[in-house]
Design a protein around this motif. Structure first.
Motif, PDB file in Angstrom:
ATOM      1  N   ARG A  21       0.820  -1.225   0.000  1.00  6.01           N
ATOM      2  CA  ARG A  21       0.000   0.000   0.000  1.00  6.01           C
ATOM      3  C   ARG A  21       0.847   1.266   0.000  1.00  6.01           C
ATOM      4  O   ARG A  21       0.452   2.291   0.570  1.00  6.01           O
ATOM      5  CB  ARG A  21      -0.954  -0.012   1.204  1.00  6.01           C
ATOM      6  N   ARG A  22       2.009   1.215  -0.641  1.00  4.76           N
ATOM      7  CA  ARG A  22       2.914   2.347  -0.641  1.00  4.76           C
ATOM      8  C   ARG A  22       2.494   3.409  -1.651  1.00  4.76           C
ATOM      9  O   ARG A  22       1.981   3.121  -2.724  1.00  4.76           O
ATOM     10  CB  ARG A  22       4.342   1.897  -0.957  1.00  4.76           C
ATOM     11  N   LEU A  23       2.764   4.652  -1.285  1.00  3.47           N
ATOM     12  CA  LEU A  23       2.635   5.776  -2.199  1.00  3.47           C
ATOM     13  C   LEU A  23       3.971   5.922  -2.919  1.00  3.47           C
ATOM     14  O   LEU A  23       4.982   6.217  -2.290  1.00  3.47           O
ATOM     15  CB  LEU A  23       2.300   7.057  -1.429  1.00  3.47           C
ATOM     16  N   ASP A  24       3.972   5.690  -4.215  1.00  2.00           N
ATOM     17  CA  ASP A  24       5.229   5.733  -4.959  1.00  2.00           C
ATOM     18  C   ASP A  24       5.221   6.767  -6.074  1.00  2.00           C
ATOM     19  O   ASP A  24       6.113   6.791  -6.923  1.00  2.00           O
ATOM     20  CB  ASP A  24       5.575   4.358  -5.517  1.00  2.00           C
ATOM     21  N   ALA A  25       4.206   7.627  -6.093  1.00  2.00           N
ATOM     22  CA  ALA A  25       4.131   8.705  -7.089  1.00  2.00           C
ATOM     23  C   ALA A  25       3.224   9.804  -6.535  1.00  2.00           C
ATOM     24  O   ALA A  25       2.336   9.521  -5.721  1.00  2.00           O
ATOM     25  CB  ALA A  25       3.585   8.178  -8.420  1.00  2.00           C
ATOM     26  N   PRO A  26       3.426  11.045  -6.954  1.00  2.00           N
ATOM     27  CA  PRO A  26       2.516  12.126  -6.515  1.00  2.00           C
ATOM     28  C   PRO A  26       1.124  11.941  -7.122  1.00  2.00           C
ATOM     29  O   PRO A  26       0.972  11.380  -8.216  1.00  2.00           O
ATOM     30  CB  PRO A  26       3.194  13.391  -7.066  1.00  2.00           C
ATOM     31  N   TYR A  27       0.126  12.428  -6.418  1.00  2.00           N
ATOM     32  CA  TYR A  27      -1.256  12.397  -6.897  1.00  2.00           C
ATOM     33  C   TYR A  27      -1.871  13.782  -6.697  1.00  2.00           C
ATOM     34  O   TYR A  27      -1.567  14.479  -5.722  1.00  2.00           O
ATOM     35  CB  TYR A  27      -2.091  11.365  -6.133  1.00  2.00           C
ATOM     36  N   VAL A  28      -2.754  14.142  -7.632  1.00  2.00           N
ATOM     37  CA  VAL A  28      -3.484  15.409  -7.557  1.00  2.00           C
ATOM     38  C   VAL A  28      -4.964  15.114  -7.779  1.00  2.00           C
ATOM     39  O   VAL A  28      -5.319  14.305  -8.651  1.00  2.00           O
ATOM     40  CB  VAL A  28      -2.976  16.411  -8.620  1.00  2.00           C
ATOM     41  N   ALA A  87       2.402  18.334  -9.189  1.00  2.00           N
ATOM     42  CA  ALA A  87       1.939  18.299  -7.804  1.00  2.00           C
ATOM     43  C   ALA A  87       2.318  19.582  -7.067  1.00  2.00           C
ATOM     44  O   ALA A  87       1.497  20.152  -6.325  1.00  2.00           O
ATOM     45  CB  ALA A  87       2.527  17.082  -7.099  1.00  2.00           C
ATOM     46  N   PHE A  88       3.556  20.049  -7.252  1.00  2.00           N
ATOM     47  CA  PHE A  88       3.981  21.295  -6.611  1.00  2.00           C
ATOM     48  C   PHE A  88       3.160  22.482  -7.119  1.00  2.00           C
ATOM     49  O   PHE A  88       2.784  23.376  -6.351  1.00  2.00           O
ATOM     50  CB  PHE A  88       5.465  21.545  -6.861  1.00  2.00           C
ATOM     51  N   VAL A 135      -0.122  22.495  -5.387  1.00  2.00           N
ATOM     52  CA  VAL A 135      -0.012  23.032  -4.031  1.00  2.00           C
ATOM     53  C   VAL A 135       0.037  24.559  -4.066  1.00  2.00           C
ATOM     54  O   VAL A 135      -0.659  25.258  -3.314  1.00  2.00           O
ATOM     55  CB  VAL A 135       1.232  22.467  -3.322  1.00  2.00           C
ATOM     56  N   ARG A 136       0.852  25.090  -4.958  1.00  2.00           N
ATOM     57  CA  ARG A 136       0.977  26.551  -5.072  1.00  2.00           C
ATOM     58  C   ARG A 136      -0.365  27.187  -5.422  1.00  2.00           C
ATOM     59  O   ARG A 136      -0.763  28.193  -4.812  1.00  2.00           O
ATOM     60  CB  ARG A 136       2.013  26.879  -6.140  1.00  2.00           C
ATOM     61  N   ASP A 137      -1.075  26.601  -6.377  1.00  2.00           N
ATOM     62  CA  ASP A 137      -2.344  27.188  -6.815  1.00  2.00           C
ATOM     63  C   ASP A 137      -3.458  26.959  -5.802  1.00  2.00           C
ATOM     64  O   ASP A 137      -4.432  27.725  -5.762  1.00  2.00           O
ATOM     65  CB  ASP A 137      -2.748  26.582  -8.162  1.00  2.00           C
ATOM     66  N   GLY A 138      -3.323  25.888  -4.996  1.00  2.00           N
ATOM     67  CA  GLY A 138      -4.396  25.567  -4.061  1.00  2.00           C
ATOM     68  C   GLY A 138      -4.385  26.407  -2.805  1.00  2.00           C
ATOM     69  O   GLY A 138      -5.422  26.559  -2.136  1.00  2.00           O
ATOM     70  N   ILE A 139      -3.226  26.964  -2.436  1.00  2.00           N
ATOM     71  CA  ILE A 139      -3.135  27.779  -1.222  1.00  2.00           C
ATOM     72  C   ILE A 139      -3.514  29.211  -1.580  1.00  2.00           C
ATOM     73  O   ILE A 139      -2.785  29.901  -2.288  1.00  2.00           O
ATOM     74  CB  ILE A 139      -1.715  27.719  -0.627  1.00  2.00           C
ATOM     75  N   VAL A 151      -3.740  16.925  -2.675  1.00  2.00           N
ATOM     76  CA  VAL A 151      -2.436  16.625  -3.258  1.00  2.00           C
ATOM     77  C   VAL A 151      -1.742  15.627  -2.340  1.00  2.00           C
ATOM     78  O   VAL A 151      -1.733  15.798  -1.120  1.00  2.00           O
ATOM     79  CB  VAL A 151      -1.569  17.895  -3.413  1.00  2.00           C
ATOM     80  N   ILE A 152      -1.178  14.588  -2.937  1.00  2.00           N
ATOM     81  CA  ILE A 152      -0.438  13.581  -2.173  1.00  2.00           C
ATOM     82  C   ILE A 152       0.997  13.579  -2.651  1.00  2.00           C
ATOM     83  O   ILE A 152       1.270  13.444  -3.851  1.00  2.00           O
ATOM     84  CB  ILE A 152      -1.059  12.183  -2.350  1.00  2.00           C
ATOM     85  N   LEU A 153       1.930  13.735  -1.714  1.00  2.00           N
ATOM     86  CA  LEU A 153       3.357  13.735  -2.027  1.00  2.00           C
ATOM     87  C   LEU A 153       3.996  12.524  -1.346  1.00  2.00           C
ATOM     88  O   LEU A 153       3.998  12.429  -0.110  1.00  2.00           O
ATOM     89  CB  LEU A 153       4.013  15.030  -1.539  1.00  2.00           C
ATOM     90  N   PRO A 154       4.519  11.558  -2.126  1.00  2.00           N
ATOM     91  CA  PRO A 154       5.049  10.313  -1.534  1.00  2.00           C
ATOM     92  C   PRO A 154       6.384  10.534  -0.835  1.00  2.00           C
ATOM     93  O   PRO A 154       7.296  11.155  -1.386  1.00  2.00           O
ATOM     94  CB  PRO A 154       5.213   9.398  -2.748  1.00  2.00           C
ATOM     95  N   ALA A 155       6.495  10.012   0.390  1.00  2.00           N
ATOM     96  CA  ALA A 155       7.687  10.238   1.211  1.00  2.00           C
ATOM     97  C   ALA A 155       8.363   8.919   1.547  1.00  2.00           C
ATOM     98  O   ALA A 155       7.856   7.827   1.273  1.00  2.00           O
ATOM     99  CB  ALA A 155       7.313  10.993   2.478  1.00  2.00           C
ATOM    100  N   ALA A 156       9.523   9.025   2.183  1.00  2.00           N
ATOM    101  CA  ALA A 156      10.319   7.863   2.566  1.00  2.00           C
ATOM    102  C   ALA A 156       9.935   7.394   3.966  1.00  2.00           C
ATOM    103  O   ALA A 156       9.648   8.207   4.847  1.00  2.00           O
ATOM    104  CB  ALA A 156      11.806   8.214   2.516  1.00  2.00           C
ATOM    105  N   ALA A 157       9.947   6.082   4.174  1.00  2.00           N
ATOM    106  CA  ALA A 157       9.701   5.508   5.489  1.00  2.00           C
ATOM    107  C   ALA A 157      10.987   5.511   6.304  1.00  2.00           C
ATOM    108  O   ALA A 157      12.065   5.849   5.817  1.00  2.00           O
ATOM    109  CB  ALA A 157       9.155   4.089   5.347  1.00  2.00           C
TER     110      ALA A 157
END
Length: 664
Positions: A270-277, A291-292, A295-299, A529-535
């Motif tokens: 169930r890992r997030l391995d790519a950005p999602y919008v 994705a970035f 984020v910029r346009d959404g704030i 927006v989902i930004l995949p990170a490291a465990a």
């Protein structure tokens, strides 16, 4: 202190030491199977035989106390012949399973038979065979290999406090088994795998997966609870194959909880391995640039809040803090569970007695906590105190649970006079406060009980989140906590969730939400927006355990797909938002941390400064909560993604529930 001679070398050892310990002090190697430094002496394998002057036969060095004037020899022909004979007996019934045994390459029996065996056997009869035993979803048994060292039996009884493993039968017919051949109901059961000197008990999830020489070893820090267990990642290629504990007497000794050891398979699920919008109500894959930009346009303004999860490294939280400080008033909360922890001084939220110090406590009061499941290695320390110290007493306020040692459970409301008398007479009293407690009321009680005795500070907070103490050090708390942020969600321009999966995100359905994390868990349900990170196994980082000990872990493998380390995500995002962070590499980030929080610069224990929390006028009784068994095995996104942890819930927690109900 007795002085004795070992192989011509005079050594002095502490009173109560054994000949085996004296031989090791003199540099002599003594083989053993049943002896273990942290377990009681059994003396039943006889592999540690040595020759003692004036003794008619070799003596078992593990069970013989060292005394003045003893003359010990460890390399004489008599000792060599005795060890060869013992090894021949041990191998009489042992099967030739080495090519298919998971213990191969790490087997004490292999190593010692090579070093001390004869190289042939005189035994021609058929070998015995033993039926396999079921010990649960974590322990694989091949009991034909068992040599009856009884390490597993002694560990279960003495350390884990769960008498689920024992011996039946006698002589050749003796067998080690679990009670009624059911799953071992201990949160520390996996440690018997490390203790077993042969291949009788091995890891069931790891079975037939890899050989030890194929694996790359990397030192790390566990994040499944707040103890900060020192661990070693064993990785092959891009996957962590298993996790084993590292010895650290000040933290975890050489034990690890079952979640620490076995939840590692959740790193691949169930890992997030790519950005999602989110577009037109649906989440779709996107590039990092897209994705970035989203984020910029959404704030749309500067009213931004952040919630920090339980597994974050200090570096991640500092970069997160620096990014959000570029908006309006800083509003970041790290207490997902809503714990109102006082943080006026560092000592207010630390386990001040320390993990080693709590073993010396005379009397302990537990308030609304279950150390057995919230911090199993704290519970082993308390159990050790109860077994080795006299007198030693534990009181508890909360829902009664089995903590594996005698506890006097108290009802809510007025506390008995016996409690106050015990604390008044104690030299080292301790109070342990759980996350569900009313901290202001607990602090008032602590002042009444006078927990300070010289350098001893008996005020202890039992954290359950690996990131919590580090977050409190960084000041990541807000008035109103997470509930306040969620209540104000409609007024906020954006909410950032840094691995925050233990909250109900329904309030964020109409708020622009950015999730940075590792798994598609609770936190992503309403994310835009989902930004995949490291465990934790996929990045270097610093974690501060519940006693305030700064520890650093290393990267064992790289994150999957397009996932990146959290702080690098914030650094790259800051450029897009026009708020560039002032560091470009990990070393510069750590230098920035050391400049503002110098106690986080060097690994080790920095004691909290003595102090008290702000007085509260709240007179509500101490709260009591009920902890479910499944919560231990599935307390975070990694554990919830683990198939092994799901099996533990099914085979251990759910299977035990009817028995508990029948007992009630």
């Amino acid at each position: 202190m007795p002085k004795l001679t070992v192989d011509g070398i005079e050594v002095e050892v502490p009173a109560g030491a054994t000949i085996l310990q004296a031989c090791e002090a003199a540099g002599a190697e003594i083989p053993r199977f049943c002896y273990h430094e942290r377990l009681s002496i059994a003396g039943n394998c006889r592999m540690c035989l040595v020759e003692m002057e004036k003794s008619p036969k070799p003596v078992a060095s593990c069970a013989m106390p060292a005394a003045d004037g003893q003359v010990i020899s460890t390399t004489t022909p008599k000792v060599k012949k005795a060890r060869e004979g013992v090894m021949e007996f041990l191998l009489i019934n042992h099967p030739l399973d080495c090519p298919i045994c998971d213990q191969g390459g790490e087997c004490d029996l292999q190593d010692q038979s090579l070093a001390y065996g004869k190289g042939h056997t005189r035994y021609q009869e058929n070998k015995r065979a033993v039926t396999e035993k079921y010990m649960g979803p974590l322990i694989k048994t091949v009991m034909t290999r068992c040599i009856h060292c009884t390490r597993c039996v002694r560990f279960a009884e003495e350390i884990a406090g769960v008498e689920d493993i024992g011996a039946i039968g006698r002589g050749e017919n003796m067998q080690i088994t679990s009670y009624l051949e059911a799953a071992v109901a201990s949160e520390l059961s996996g440690n018997v795998i490390d203790l077993c000197p042969v291949g009788a008990l091995t890891s069931k999830p790891y079975a037939f997966s890899a050989r030890s020489w194929e694996l790359k070893r990397t030192s790390g820090i566990d994040v499944m609870d707040a103890v900060g267990t020192n661990i070693t990642f064993h990785a092959r290629g891009t996957q962590v194959m298993r996790v084993n504990p590292r010895i650290n007497d000040d933290v975890n000794e050489e034990w690890a909880s079952d979640v620490t050891r076995f939840a590692v398979d959740g790193l691949m699920k169930r890992r997030l391995d790519a950005p999602y919008v989110r577009r037109d109500g649906r989440l779709v894959k996107a590039s990092w640039a897209e994705a970035f930009a989203a984020v910029r346009d959404g704030i749309k303004g500067d009213r931004v809040a952040g919630i920090v999860g339980d597994l974050c490294a200090v570096e991640d939280m500092v970069a997160f803090r620096d990014l959000l400080s570029g908006f309006g008033p800083l509003r970041i909360e790290a207490r997902q569970d809503g714990a109102a922890i006082p943080a006026t001084t560092r000592a207010d939220y630390l386990f001040n007695s320390t993990l080693t110090g709590i073993e010396t406590a005379d009397v302990v009061l537990l308030i609304d906590c279950d150390p057995r499941h919230e911090a199993p290695l704290v519970n082993t320390r308390l159990r050790k105190a109860m077994r080795t110290r006299t007198p030693s007493k534990v009181f508890a306020l909360g829902t009664p649970v089995d903590l594996t040692y005698p506890v006097e459970w108290l009802a809510g409301g007025e506390l008995p006079q016996a409690l106050f008398d015990a604390f008044a007479a104690a030299e080292r009293p301790a109070l342990i406060v759980g996350m569900g407690a009313d901290f202001a009321q607990a602090r008032k009680l602590a002042e009444t009980l006078n927990l300070t005795r010289g350098e001893w500070n008996g005020w202890n907070v039992l954290h359950t989140a690996a990131a919590r103490v580090g977050a409190l050090d960084l000041g990541l708390t807000t008035d109103g906590g997470v509930a306040g942020i969620l209540a104000d969600a409609a007024k906020l321009d954006a909410v950032f969730l840094l691995g925050a999966d233990e909250i109900d995100t329904i309030a964020l359905a109409d708020t622009f939400t950015v999730y940075i994390g590792t798994h598609g868990d609770h936190g992503v349900r309403h994310a835009d927006v989902i930004l995949p990170a490291a465990a934790y196994a996929e990045k270097p980082g610093t974690w501060v355990n519940l006693e305030g000990r700064v520890q650093r872990g290393n990267r064992a493998v790289f994150p999957p797909g397009e996932a990146r380390e959290d702080w690098t995500i914030f650094r790259a995002l800051s450029d897009v938002l026009g708020r560039t962070l002032p560091y470009n590499d990990f070393g510069a980030l750590q230098a920035r941390i050391a400049a503002e929080w110098p106690h986080l610069e060097v690994e080790g224990l920095t004691p909290g400064v003595a102090g008290t929390a702000t007085a509260s006028s709240d007179t509500a009784p101490l709260r009591i909560r009920d902890l479910g068994g499944a919560r231990f095995y599935q307390s975070n996104p990694i554990a919830r993604a683990s198939d092994t942890m799901a099996e533990c819930v099914r085979d251990i927690v759910n299977a035990a529930q009817p028995l508990l109900e029948a007992a009630e």
